[in-house]
Every structure is written in C-alpha cells, then in structure tokens.
Design an enzyme around this catalytic site. Structure first.
Site, PDB file in Angstrom:
ATOM      1  N   ASP A  19      -2.117   7.270  -4.538  1.00  0.00           N
ATOM      2  CA  ASP A  19      -3.065   6.561  -3.683  1.00  0.00           C
ATOM      3  C   ASP A  19      -4.351   7.353  -3.503  1.00  0.00           C
ATOM      4  O   ASP A  19      -5.050   7.212  -2.497  1.00  0.00           O
ATOM      5  CB  ASP A  19      -2.431   6.263  -2.319  1.00  0.00           C
ATOM      6  CG  ASP A  19      -2.000   7.526  -1.580  1.00  0.00           C
ATOM      7  OD1 ASP A  19      -1.994   8.619  -2.223  1.00  0.00           O
ATOM      8  OD2 ASP A  19      -1.689   7.449  -0.391  1.00  0.00           O
TER       9      ASP A  19
ATOM     10  N   HIS B 243       7.393  -1.382  -5.007  1.00  0.00           N
ATOM     11  CA  HIS B 243       6.296  -0.882  -5.855  1.00  0.00           C
ATOM     12  C   HIS B 243       5.359  -2.007  -6.285  1.00  0.00           C
ATOM     13  O   HIS B 243       4.160  -1.785  -6.491  1.00  0.00           O
ATOM     14  CB  HIS B 243       6.863  -0.182  -7.096  1.00  0.00           C
ATOM     15  CG  HIS B 243       7.471   1.141  -6.771  1.00  0.00           C
ATOM     16  ND1 HIS B 243       6.737   2.228  -6.359  1.00  0.00           N
ATOM     17  CD2 HIS B 243       8.775   1.539  -6.769  1.00  0.00           C
ATOM     18  CE1 HIS B 243       7.546   3.253  -6.138  1.00  0.00           C
ATOM     19  NE2 HIS B 243       8.811   2.847  -6.378  1.00  0.00           N
TER      20      HIS B 243
ATOM     21  N   ASN C 179       4.773   0.626   0.293  1.00  0.00           N
ATOM     22  CA  ASN C 179       5.735   0.812  -0.805  1.00  0.00           C
ATOM     23  C   ASN C 179       7.165   0.702  -0.283  1.00  0.00           C
ATOM     24  O   ASN C 179       8.045   0.124  -0.933  1.00  0.00           O
ATOM     25  CB  ASN C 179       5.530   2.180  -1.464  1.00  0.00           C
ATOM     26  CG  ASN C 179       4.675   2.086  -2.714  1.00  0.00           C
ATOM     27  OD1 ASN C 179       4.492   0.996  -3.261  1.00  0.00           O
ATOM     28  ND2 ASN C 179       4.145   3.201  -3.158  1.00  0.00           N
TER      29      ASN C 179
ATOM     30  N   ASP D  34       1.443  -1.725  -6.006  1.00  0.00           N
ATOM     31  CA  ASP D  34       0.523  -1.885  -7.141  1.00  0.00           C
ATOM     32  C   ASP D  34      -0.543  -2.925  -6.832  1.00  0.00           C
ATOM     33  O   ASP D  34      -1.734  -2.740  -7.152  1.00  0.00           O
ATOM     34  CB  ASP D  34       1.302  -2.298  -8.390  1.00  0.00           C
ATOM     35  CG  ASP D  34       2.168  -1.167  -8.922  1.00  0.00           C
ATOM     36  OD1 ASP D  34       1.964  -0.013  -8.479  1.00  0.00           O
ATOM     37  OD2 ASP D  34       3.036  -1.440  -9.791  1.00  0.00           O
TER      38      ASP D  34
ATOM     39  N   ASP E 154      -8.436   9.213   0.111  1.00  0.00           N
ATOM     40  CA  ASP E 154      -6.977   9.195   0.199  1.00  0.00           C
ATOM     41  C   ASP E 154      -6.577   8.087   1.187  1.00  0.00           C
ATOM     42  O   ASP E 154      -7.087   8.022   2.312  1.00  0.00           O
ATOM     43  CB  ASP E 154      -6.465  10.556   0.685  1.00  0.00           C
ATOM     44  CG  ASP E 154      -4.947  10.618   0.642  1.00  0.00           C
ATOM     45  OD1 ASP E 154      -4.368  10.112  -0.348  1.00  0.00           O
ATOM     46  OD2 ASP E 154      -4.357  11.187   1.564  1.00  0.00           O
TER      47      ASP E 154
END
Length: 653
Positions: A555, A525, A520, A529, A512
């Site tokens: 994530d 975004h 973000n 990405d 994680d």
C-alpha cells in the site's frame, strides 16, 4: 770489341792509374834489377817505354774526360726528357720512397686529386689512399722490398682533397741500385679511370637489373644466329625446363621436338606467319616437356632482327615465360565459374523458398533481385521492381522518430558492417504499414569494392507488439498500471544526476495508506486490489501530466513533483490525502474508509543518493503517522551527521 764492353766513367777512372803505375813499375824494375847494367840503348829503351805508357795513359785519360762529358750531356738530356715527359704527361706520375712518401709528382697527378704539387708532395701515399684499398699498396711495397717483383699494375681508389674517392690505375716499377740491386724508390704512372669505373658500374647495374627483372619475371631469353649455326638459351630458360646451362644450346630445331604434340601445329603456324612477314612478331602459348617428364606451359615471344637479301632469317631473339601457374589458375577459374553458376542457381532457389524477404541492389542502388516474400511484404511484383531505384519499392522509417532509414553506400570503415534495425516500419506504396526487422549488408568484391546491398527483412508486427507489451510490463505495476518500483528508482536516479549537473529542484512524496489492512482482512485480497486501483487513479488524477507516480509495493506509493516548489508539494499532498479520504469505497455492499499519510523530501544536488532521499521521506511519513495519521510531514532540509542512518526502503512502513 773493346769499346763494346766499356763500362763508363768508373772503368776509365780505374784504367788510367793502372796503366801509369804499370809503366813506372816496369822502368823502376829494370833499373833496380841486380843484374841490370844499363847502357845508353837500354836507358833509351826504358825511357821510350815509359813515355809510351805515359802517353797511352794520357790518351786514355783524354778519352775518359770526353766520355764523362758525353755522359753528363746524355744524363742532362735524359733528365730533361724525363722532366718534360713528367711535366707534360696527361696522366699522373709520381716518384715514391720506400716509406710511402711522395718525393716528386707532376701537375696531372696533383690536379687529379685537387692538390697543389707542394701540398701533395708533403703527404704519403697512405694518406691519400682510400681506407678500403690500403692493403693493396702495403702488399705491393712488401713484395718490392723483398725482391719478389720489379713492377706492378693494379687499380685502387684515392681520396681527393675534398674527401671524394676517385678510381685510378697504377703502373710502375722499382728503381734499384746498380751494383747491390737494393730498391731505392718507385716510379708510378697513375691514370684517372673514375669515369670508366662509373660507366662500368652503371652498365653492371643495368645488366643486373635487366637480368634480375627477367629472372624475377620467370623469363628466359633465346637467341638464334644462323651464321653461328645454332641457338643459345639463357640460364633461366634452360632451368625452366630442368636442364643445365648450355645443355640445350646448338640445334635450332631441338625445342620443336620438346613441344606437346597437341600444340605443335599451333606453334608451327605462328612461326610460319612471322617468317612470312604476316605478323610483326612471333607469339604463342604451348606446353613443353620438362626434363623430369611433366609439361610446362610456356609463353614464347620472338622477333626476326636480321634477314639476308633473299629474306631468309639470319638472326632472331625472343623470350620465354613460364605461365604454368597462370594456366592452372585459369583452369581453376573455369571450374570455379562453373561451380559459381551452380551455386548461384542453388542460392536463387534457396532465396525463393526461405521465409525471409530478400532484396538485392547494385552499386547504383537499383534492384537486381526480389524473392516472393519481398514481393508479398512490399506489394510490388519482382518484374515491376527490377531495375528500379530501391526507394521506389522499399521505404523504411524509424518507428519512434518517423525518420526514413537511409540505405546508402557504406563508408570505407563500415564496409564489412551489417546494419541491423528492429524498430523499422515498412511504408508501402498504398500507405499501409507493417513493422519489420531488417538487416542490411554491403556486397564487396575481391578488390574490396562496393557492389551493392542485400536487405533481409521480416514481418515483425506481432513480435513488435509483444515486445511493447513486455517492455510495458517490465516498467509498470500489473495491478494499477503505475510505474513499478524498479522503473521509478531508475527515473529518480536520472533526476538526481540531472540536478547535480544542471541544478534545479524536485519534490519527492512518500504515500502510505492508513487502515488498508482492515480492508484486506474483511473483504479479502480482491477488495484490497480494487481499492489500490482506485487509490492509484485518485493520486494520478490529482497531479499534472509531467509528474511521476509509482507503486512501490503493498500500500506504498511514490510521487515526484517535477515543478519543485515546496509550497506546491504541500498543497498537492493535502489534495491527495483528501481525494483518498473521499473515495467512498465499498465492497459487497459494505463501505470502507481509508486515509493516507505523506512524507515529503526535496530532490536537489546536495540531497545525497536516491535511497537517502527515500529514507528521509519515509521518516517524514512515519512522523505524520505518529502525529495522528491523515496528514503531511516534510523532512528537514539537512540531516545531522549524528542522526542515525535512514532506514532502507524495504523497511519503510
């Protein structure tokens, strides 16, 4: 004349005492009469009369004695003749009481049933009679007792000593008392007719089979006898034409008038040729008019079996068979053949014009047909392919294994089965290839015999590429190219099942990202990405080729280390954390620093279900975050039963 009415010893016994008594009475009456005055002459006369009567009585008595002696001699001779006839008779003789007891029998009858005379004379006729024929004997005995009959003649079955039935013919009569005509006993002659009965049964069976065979085959029999002046027909023959039995007998030329006019010349020629000795037998197919008016097709076969000295026909015999159904079938077959030819032409045109490639072979696997599309895909002209073995033109291999896809004669079980393959690749003679989809169907005739194959195939190159793309997209994350959640779960389930069956151990890693939300929020975004792609590459590059990496969502990433040593898992986890920390990711000139927390859990036989393993690793990852983030935490080997159930995967964070 007096001797002609002589009744034998009984009459003599009565006549002698009567005469003597009459003489004595006559003398006594003369003497005792009141008016009687005997003189010497009268006494002499009475005495002479008495002497005459007594002498006559003595003479009659002597005759009686002689008659008795003659009767005894005749009886003895008769009894001896009867005994000899009975003893020496080739057929059985038995004297039977009215109660059915066998009073006396001869050796022939005892031998016929396999008994000794003593054994059979201890039985009754009912004991040696077949159960199904007992009623015949009972009815005869009742009729004899009631005086309705004096003799009998019938056939019935006896039972031999070993239980075998034997047919016999009985003939006999009842012996009655002379004065009262009361029945005393029966005298029976028993002839063994078992052989005759069996012969009759065989003849009847053979005749029944013959008649049944002729009837079943729909064959009638005709017989011509010139001496008797006519022709006779069997019941099947006349019934074939709707007539009653005997209705067509007689006129030998009547059948000619019943033949269809168009067929008479043919029949007449066949008849003439046989009568002239040009053919061994007469045979013709023609139509005859049924009694109801319609026409019946007939197959007539016959042969002359007797001729006179000048060669003229005397006797002939033959058979007629109703072949109407066969003729109708032949007519339908002609129509079907014409329709089939038309259908074949239409099919050929259709196959020439459709978009699928079609190749047909015979039972020897040689090509019999190719349409233009097949020529184009195989790069072989139909003229060069016809008659060649299929492998000379069409060679297909499996796309995944590279093994040739054999097209051979199907087994008896699979003869109605169509073989479909969507992974075939056509290898042309110039070694170029194209992906195809093929359907191979066997050709079977009406006798379920294999006659060849039909191969229908299409150029499937573009569709196959699209299928691969769709399959890849279904199993991979569109952003990172890693395995997606669903495909990863399936892979993990397979590994768990393998551990339960074969043992072994793997390590599961729940990754994680730390501080990803800030990227973000600040870069949008697009920045997130781009960062996720970099993270995916970093994780992938830090593992071996057999290890499995997936993006579970957001994530969150997951790793399965196939080599299951826990120490290697800790080292790999730390290297992943270091690789993510050292990404030096920047967006729009602004650097971003992120980290990762990892939870580890083993995958082995006693680890539970997949969601339990993921939950334990997720809990371990949560512990790593609580410990300050950017570190690795391993889940304990066993989970206490009192411990709360692990969180579902969707709730992991």
């Amino acid at each position: 004349m007096a001797w002609s009415s002589w009744k034998g010893p009984r009459a003599g016994k009565r006549a002698v005492p009567v005469l003597m008594t009459a003489g004595i009475i006559a003398v006594a009456a003369s003497i005792l009469s009141p008016g009687f005055q005997p003189g010497v002459a009268a006494l002499r006369l009475c005495l002479q009369l008495s002497i005459a009567v007594i002498g006559a009585s003595l003479f009659l008595f002597a005759l009686f004695i002689r008659r008795i002696a003659d009767d005894h001699r005749q009886i003895a001779e008769s009894e001896q003749r009867f005994r000899r006839a009975m003893e020496d008779s080739a057929i059985g003789v038995a004297i039977v009481g009215l109660d059915g007891r066998i009073l006396q029998t001869n050796p022939a009858f005892a031998a016929m049933l396999g008994y000794s005379r003593a054994e059979i004379e201890a039985l009754t006729f009912f004991q040696i009679t077949h159960p199904d024929d007992l009623q015949i004997g009972r009815e005869t005995m009742i009729a004899l007792k009631e005086g309705k009959i004096d003799s009998f003649h019938f056939e019935k079955r006896y039972l031999k000593k070993d239980g075998t039935p034997v047919w016999a013919q009985l003939a006999g009569s009842v012996i009655r008392e002379e004065e009262t005509h009361r029945p005393l006993y029966l005298v029976s002659q028993i002839e063994d007719i078992d052989a005759r009965k069996q012969a009759e049964a065989r003849i009847a069976e053979a005749e029944t089979r013959w008649n049944f065979a002729l009837t079943s085959a729909g064959q009638g029999v005709w017989s011509l006898d010139a001496r008797k002046g006519g022709t006779t027909y069997s019941e099947t023959w006349v019934r074939m034409l709707g007539y009653a039995d005997g209705e067509l007998d007689g006129d030998p030329d009547r059948w000619l008038a019943m033949i269809h006019p168009d067929d008479r010349e043919l029949v007449a020629e066949a008849d003439r040729a046989h009568l002239a000795g040009e053919t061994p037998f007469f045979e013709a197919e023609f139509r005859m008019r049924h009694k109801e008016g319609h026409w019946v097709w007939i197959l007539d076969r016959g042969k002359a079996i007797e001729r006179d000295g000048e060669g003229r026909l005397i006797r002939a015999i033959g058979s007629l068979t109703d072949i109407t159904q066969r003729k109708q079938a032949e007519e339908r077959l002609k129509v079907s053949a014409a329709m089939l030819a038309d259908e074949k032409e239409r099919l050929k045109v259709t196959l020439q014009s459709i978009g699928d490639a079609v190749i047909c072979t015979d039972a020897a696997n040689r090509i019999t047909f190719m349409n233009p599309v097949a020529e184009k895909l195989t790069c072989v002209a139909a003229g060069d392919a016809l008659g060649k073995v299929l492998g000379h033109v069409y060679w297909a291999v499996d796309e995944e294994t590279g093994q040739r896809i054999g097209l051979t004669r199907p087994s008896a079980v699979d003869r109605q089965h169509c073989d479909q393959n969507t992974r075939a690749v056509l290898v042309r003679r110039d070694d170029t290839r194209c992906s195809i989809r093929q359907v191979v169907s066997p050709i079977m005739n009406d006798r379920d015999e294999f006659c060849g194959l039909v191969i229908v195939f299409q150029d499937f190159t573009d569709a196959r590429a699209l299928q691969r793309q769709l399959a890849y997209a279904a199993a991979h994350d569109a952003l990172t190219g890693l395995a997606n959640r669903s495909s990863f779960i399936r892979t993990m389930e397979e590994l768990v099942d393998q551990c339960r069956l074969n043992g072994g151990e793997h390590q599961f890693m729940f990754v994680d990202l730390d501080h990803f939300k800030a990227v973000n929020d600040t870069g949008g975004h697009a920045a997130g990405d781009a960062l996720l792609k970099s993270v995916a590459d970093a994780i992938r590059n830090g593992l071996g080729p057999e290890d499995i990496v997936a993006r579970l969502g957001g994530d969150e990433f997951a790793v399965i280390l196939k080599s299951g040593a826990p120490t290697r898992a800790m080292i790999a986890a730390r290297s992943i954390i270091d690789a993510i920390r050292n990404l030096n990711f920047s967006w729009d000139g602004r650097p971003h620093s992120i980290g990762a927390s990892i939870g580890l859990a083993p995958i082995r036989a006693d680890c539970g279900e997949v969601d339990e393993i993921i939950a334990r690793a997720d809990a371990a990852c949560y512990a790593a975050k609580a410990a300050g983030r950017g570190c690795v935490s391993a889940a304990p080997d066993e989970v206490s039963k009192d411990e709360a159930m692990p969180l579902p995967l969707a709730a992991a964070s």
